[in-house]
Design an enzyme around this catalytic site. Structure first.
Site, mmCIF file in Angstrom:
data_model
loop_
_atom_site.group_PDB
_atom_site.id
_atom_site.type_symbol
_atom_site.label_atom_id
_atom_site.label_comp_id
_atom_site.label_asym_id
_atom_site.label_seq_id
_atom_site.Cartn_x
_atom_site.Cartn_y
_atom_site.Cartn_z
ATOM 1 N N HIS A 156 0.831 -1.212 0.000
ATOM 2 C CA HIS A 156 0.000 0.000 0.000
ATOM 3 C C HIS A 156 0.871 1.270 0.000
ATOM 4 O O HIS A 156 0.440 2.321 0.487
ATOM 5 C CB HIS A 156 -0.949 0.028 1.207
ATOM 6 C CG HIS A 156 -1.772 -1.207 1.355
ATOM 7 N ND1 HIS A 156 -2.947 -1.413 0.659
ATOM 8 C CD2 HIS A 156 -1.579 -2.329 2.106
ATOM 9 C CE1 HIS A 156 -3.449 -2.600 0.981
ATOM 10 N NE2 HIS A 156 -2.630 -3.170 1.851
ATOM 11 N N SER A 277 14.981 21.357 -16.338
ATOM 12 C CA SER A 277 13.802 22.200 -16.517
ATOM 13 C C SER A 277 14.201 23.469 -17.274
ATOM 14 O O SER A 277 15.327 23.953 -17.148
ATOM 15 C CB SER A 277 13.222 22.580 -15.150
ATOM 16 O OG SER A 277 12.303 23.641 -15.265
ATOM 17 N N LYS A 283 16.356 21.322 -11.165
ATOM 18 C CA LYS A 283 15.632 20.095 -11.499
ATOM 19 C C LYS A 283 16.490 19.091 -12.247
ATOM 20 O O LYS A 283 17.299 19.439 -13.090
ATOM 21 C CB LYS A 283 14.404 20.425 -12.366
ATOM 22 C CG LYS A 283 13.321 21.239 -11.691
ATOM 23 C CD LYS A 283 12.582 20.442 -10.632
ATOM 24 C CE LYS A 283 11.744 19.353 -11.234
ATOM 25 N NZ LYS A 283 10.705 19.840 -12.137
ATOM 26 N N GLU A 290 9.606 8.311 -17.282
ATOM 27 C CA GLU A 290 8.256 8.855 -17.487
ATOM 28 C C GLU A 290 7.728 8.541 -18.879
ATOM 29 O O GLU A 290 6.540 8.222 -19.051
ATOM 30 C CB GLU A 290 8.276 10.361 -17.249
ATOM 31 C CG GLU A 290 8.488 10.727 -15.787
ATOM 32 C CD GLU A 290 8.669 12.223 -15.556
ATOM 33 O OE1 GLU A 290 8.706 12.627 -14.385
ATOM 34 O OE2 GLU A 290 8.791 12.976 -16.547
#
Length: 462
Positions: A156, A277, A283, A290
């Protein structure tokens, strides 16, 4: 280039209809398979005396030249042709005249297309298998280096029990091993030759279907000619196997994405597999992971498209089935592209072992081992479970952990506790004591590594 079916028609095909009907933009990739299929077919025609042996040999020789010319760039595929089959037969006829026109004896485009796509996907599956074996090898290498790297295991998305990073990685190796099995099964069921089924009802010529199947390295021939030209089960089955591969890559990607975040910081990706970024200079984005996660939906869509195309088609061939190639080729190409990017990303990532260890030290993930300690003292598990739950609640109230809670507090809850509890709940012992097959213990990891490597060796020896 003239259509092969033009004799029946009095009018030219409208330009927009021709464009809509054409498939060469996506079936041109099958040029080599189409030519090899034609060489096998014409060799059989000559061997069976359906056409002159000398003509058969001449056609086969010219087809080899056409293949060589396409590969070298001396011959460009005409993208205005209706399909790759029309282009190659037209080129052959231009070179050999009447002799070239004998190639299509005892053959339909229906069984020709069914053959080409099987030959093409058989080759593509082999390439995907190689990429999966490479990824499994990389995962095994990382696991070998991290057999003693403690990390929290989750259920979980909550910290649950201590495991090793090797144990976590080998779960994905196990999934990918099953993917290899699925691809092997697909290839086995796909390896049936439809050539000779013709349009739907076979042919009156005395052909030898087993000869062409053997020349093209098929295991058998399709036993029903209707099925031979209208079956696309193998495309659907392959797209399903590819979708499952993408599920596994997507789940792995999701974890990589989380592990790269400052909230976890379990791994750091190599700069070569990250981006920045345009506005935030701090970043470092896990874009490869992704994209793999995102492209899974594309492959699932290809599977859905194939199922939808085939679900309402009466036997035998229908033009709807032209839609099979774009979908299955896209699924194949997407999986190959994802594996090509994903494998080196995993290979080059840095494992932040201390961060994993620190995360495992929090969250009371040794609570089960504390309960097991009491069971070892003779307390029934349910009573041990309740006592340990009370200890956890006490630790939370006092801002302590099971490792730092004083023994006197342990004894207030259960007098069976003694100094031995502190050794029993160390993370290393918690992992090492899990001796059951398939667990995170060192011996189990060695078994898992051996099994994965044996799978790769078995696949290599085929």
């Amino acid at each position: 280039m003239a259509q092969l079916w033009k004799g029946r028609f009095k009018k030219e095909l409208a330009a927009q209809t021709n464009d809509f009907n054409s498939s060469i933009t996506f079936d041109s990739r099958m040029f080599e398979e189409d030519i090899k299929g034609s060489i096998a077919h014409v060799s059989m025609l000559g061997a069976c005396n359906i056409i002159e042996k000398s003509e058969s040999e001449k056609i086969a020789e010219e087809l080899e030249k056409i293949l060589s010319d396409i590969k070298s760039g001396a011959l460009n595929i005409d993208m205005t042709a209706e399909d790759i089959h029309t282009f190659i037969e037209g080129e052959l006829t231009n070179r050999l005249g009447k002799t070239g026109k004998r190639l299509h004896t005892a053959r339909s485009r229906n069984d020709q297309v069914a053959l080409d796509i099987r030959l093409t996907l058989r080759k593509e599956i082999s390439e995907i298998e190689e990429k999966i074996k490479e990824l499994i090898g990389v995962i095994c290498g990382k696991a070998e280096d991290n057999k003693s790297t403690i990390m929290p295991g989750y259920t979980h998305l909550q910290r649950a029990q201590p495991i090793t990073f090797a144990h976590h990685l080998m779960a994905y190796a196990a999934m990918l091993c099953r993917d290899l099995d699925r691809l092997s099964d697909v290839k086995k069921r796909m390896n049936v030759c439809p050539l000779g089924c013709c349009a739907l009802a076979g042919t009156t010529y005395p052909i030898d279907r087993n000869m062409t199947a053997e020349l093209l390295e098929f295991d058998s021939i399709s036993l029903n000619s209707l099925d031979g030209v209208s079956d696309r089960d193998f495309c659907i089955e392959l797209a399903c196997a590819l979708s499952i591969i993408m599920v596994h890559l997507s789940r792995f990607s999701e974890e990589i994405i989380m592990w790269c975040s400052w909230e976890f910081k379990f791994v750091e990706l190599d700069d070569a597999f990250s981006t920045g970024s345009s506005i935030m200079p701090q970043k470092k984005n896990p874009d490869i992971a992704e994209l793999v996660r995102g492209k899974s939906g594309r492959v699932f869509g290809d599977l859905t498209a194939l199922l939808t195309v085939m679900k309402g088609i009466a036997l035998a061939y229908n033009k709807d089935m032209q839609e099979d190639k774009e979908a299955v080729f896209d699924a194949v190409d997407t999986v190959k592209m994802c594996l090509t990017a994903f494998t080196p990303m995993i290979d080059t990532m840095t494992v932040l072992k201390e961060n994993m260890r620190n995360a495992a030290a929090k969250g009371f993930i040794n609570a089960t081992d504390c309960a097991d300690y009491l069971v070892g003292k003779g307390l029934p598990f349910r009573d041990a479970y309740k006592a340990t739950g009370e200890l956890v609640a006490l630790c939370i109230d006092k801002g302590l952990t099971l490792e730092t809670l004083p023994l006197k507090e342990y004894k207030k809850i259960c007098d069976l506790f003694d100094e031995g509890v502190y050794e029993a709940i160390t993370l290393e012992k918690c992992v090492a004591d899990r001796l059951s097959a398939g667990g995170p213990g060192a011996e189990s990891i060695e078994v898992q590594l051996a099994a994965a490597r044996e799978k790769i060796n078995k696949a290599n020896n085929g």
